[in-house]
Scaffold this motif. Structure first.
Motif, PDB file in Angstrom:
ATOM      1  N   LEU A 276       3.665  11.918 -32.291  1.00 57.37           N
ATOM      2  CA  LEU A 276       5.081  12.016 -31.933  1.00 57.37           C
ATOM      3  C   LEU A 276       5.689  13.323 -32.439  1.00 57.37           C
ATOM      4  N   PRO A 277       6.685  13.852 -31.711  1.00 61.27           N
ATOM      5  CA  PRO A 277       7.452  14.966 -32.276  1.00 61.27           C
ATOM      6  C   PRO A 277       8.134  14.488 -33.569  1.00 61.27           C
ATOM      7  N   MET A 278       8.317  15.374 -34.524  1.00 58.51           N
ATOM      8  CA  MET A 278       8.877  15.013 -35.825  1.00 58.51           C
ATOM      9  C   MET A 278      10.178  14.227 -35.721  1.00 58.51           C
ATOM     10  N   GLU A 279      11.119  14.718 -34.926  1.00 54.82           N
ATOM     11  CA  GLU A 279      12.416  14.035 -34.850  1.00 54.82           C
ATOM     12  C   GLU A 279      12.281  12.639 -34.252  1.00 54.82           C
ATOM     13  N   GLU A 280      11.385  12.463 -33.289  1.00 58.52           N
ATOM     14  CA  GLU A 280      11.168  11.127 -32.717  1.00 58.52           C
ATOM     15  C   GLU A 280      10.521  10.212 -33.753  1.00 58.52           C
ATOM     16  N   ALA A 281       9.579  10.745 -34.530  1.00 61.58           N
ATOM     17  CA  ALA A 281       8.944   9.960 -35.591  1.00 61.58           C
ATOM     18  C   ALA A 281       9.997   9.485 -36.588  1.00 61.58           C
ATOM     19  N   LEU A 282      10.867  10.385 -37.008  1.00 65.54           N
ATOM     20  CA  LEU A 282      11.940  10.016 -37.941  1.00 65.54           C
ATOM     21  C   LEU A 282      12.873   8.982 -37.335  1.00 65.54           C
ATOM     22  N   THR A 283      13.240   9.162 -36.084  1.00 64.88           N
ATOM     23  CA  THR A 283      14.126   8.206 -35.413  1.00 64.88           C
ATOM     24  C   THR A 283      13.485   6.826 -35.363  1.00 64.88           C
ATOM     25  N   ARG A 284      12.211   6.770 -34.997  1.00 65.05           N
ATOM     26  CA  ARG A 284      11.524   5.472 -34.922  1.00 65.05           C
ATOM     27  C   ARG A 284      11.463   4.785 -36.277  1.00 65.05           C
ATOM     28  N   VAL A 285      11.192   5.542 -37.321  1.00 59.83           N
ATOM     29  CA  VAL A 285      11.120   4.958 -38.663  1.00 59.83           C
ATOM     30  C   VAL A 285      12.508   4.508 -39.115  1.00 59.83           C
ATOM     31  N   LEU A 286      13.521   5.314 -38.860  1.00 59.11           N
ATOM     32  CA  LEU A 286      14.882   4.976 -39.297  1.00 59.11           C
ATOM     33  C   LEU A 286      15.490   3.810 -38.523  1.00 59.11           C
ATOM     34  N   THR A 287      15.079   3.610 -37.284  1.00 64.13           N
ATOM     35  CA  THR A 287      15.675   2.545 -36.473  1.00 64.13           C
ATOM     36  C   THR A 287      14.789   1.305 -36.385  1.00 64.13           C
ATOM     37  N   ALA A 288      13.749   1.255 -37.192  1.00 69.04           N
ATOM     38  CA  ALA A 288      12.804   0.138 -37.140  1.00 69.04           C
ATOM     39  C   ALA A 288      13.320  -1.109 -37.836  1.00 69.04           C
ATOM     40  N   GLY A 289      14.527  -1.082 -38.363  1.00 72.01           N
ATOM     41  CA  GLY A 289      15.026  -2.198 -39.155  1.00 72.01           C
ATOM     42  C   GLY A 289      14.710  -1.884 -40.601  1.00 72.01           C
TER      43      GLY A 289
END
Length: 188
Positions: free
Chosen positions: A141-154
């Motif tokens: 994943l692109p870095m920002e998408e990786a961060l978004t997925r981790v931050l929005t995972a609950g």
């Protein structure tokens, strides 16, 4: 602080659990402590700045979660060697360059585990070798998408969040692969 009494109440293959009495500031307290050998985690970055992550089922939380590759130190193993080993075992990649970013406690209120976090670049194909209890899917994943997925995972994995944030900052500092960290509006 001094230990008045130490009693090991469980010894498993990953950690031990003790029930201790300590003296601190003129008081005596009963505490429980998980003693863990420590581990290493690695943020693997492809030449284009893409992050190699894993999605792994974790029994304790009864869910698959997004993580950076990581694992426990083997007896006599350095943190760096552990990070390189886990990178290849879990993702099938080898690092051309590895840089330590930080050491973090996983749960300092009751656990001795320290996780060393590394940044790995210059990746090349190796051989994935999962352990019998690992159910892993490799995700790029692109870095920002990786961060978004981790931050929005609950609820997210702490070592992964810390590692991604530190790696993003380090990549931006060094200008790796033209990497530019994007920050929310107003954040400096």
């Amino acid at each position: 602080m001094r230990i008045v009494r130490h009693k090991e109440i469980f010894a498993g293959r990953i950690f031990t659990l003790s029930q201790d009495e300590i003296a601190i500031s003129g008081r005596r307290l009963e505490v429980e402590c998980i003693r863990h050998p420590g581990g290493a985690a690695v943020v693997p970055i492809l030449p284009d700045g893409t992050v190699v992550m894993i999605e792994q089922y974790r029994y304790a939380v009864e869910s698959a979660i997004w993580e950076i590759p990581a694992g426990r130190l083997e007896p006599g193993e350095s943190q760096c060697a552990c990070a390189l080993r886990e990178l290849e075992e879990e993702t099938g990649y080898q690092a051309g360059r590895i840089e330590k970013l930080a050491d973090i406690y996983s749960a300092p209120a009751y656990c001795t585990e320290i996780i060393s976090i590394f940044l790995a670049t210059g990746l090349r194909a190796g051989h994935q070798l999962l352990e019998k209890d690992e159910f892993i899917r490799v995700v790029k994943l692109p870095m920002e998408e990786a961060l978004t997925r981790v931050l929005t995972a609950g609820v997210s994995d702490a070592k992964t969040l810390a590692g991604l944030l530190m790696a993003r900052n380090r990549l931006a500092e060094t200008g790796y692969a033209g990497f530019v960290a994007t920050r929310p509006e107003g954040e400096k």
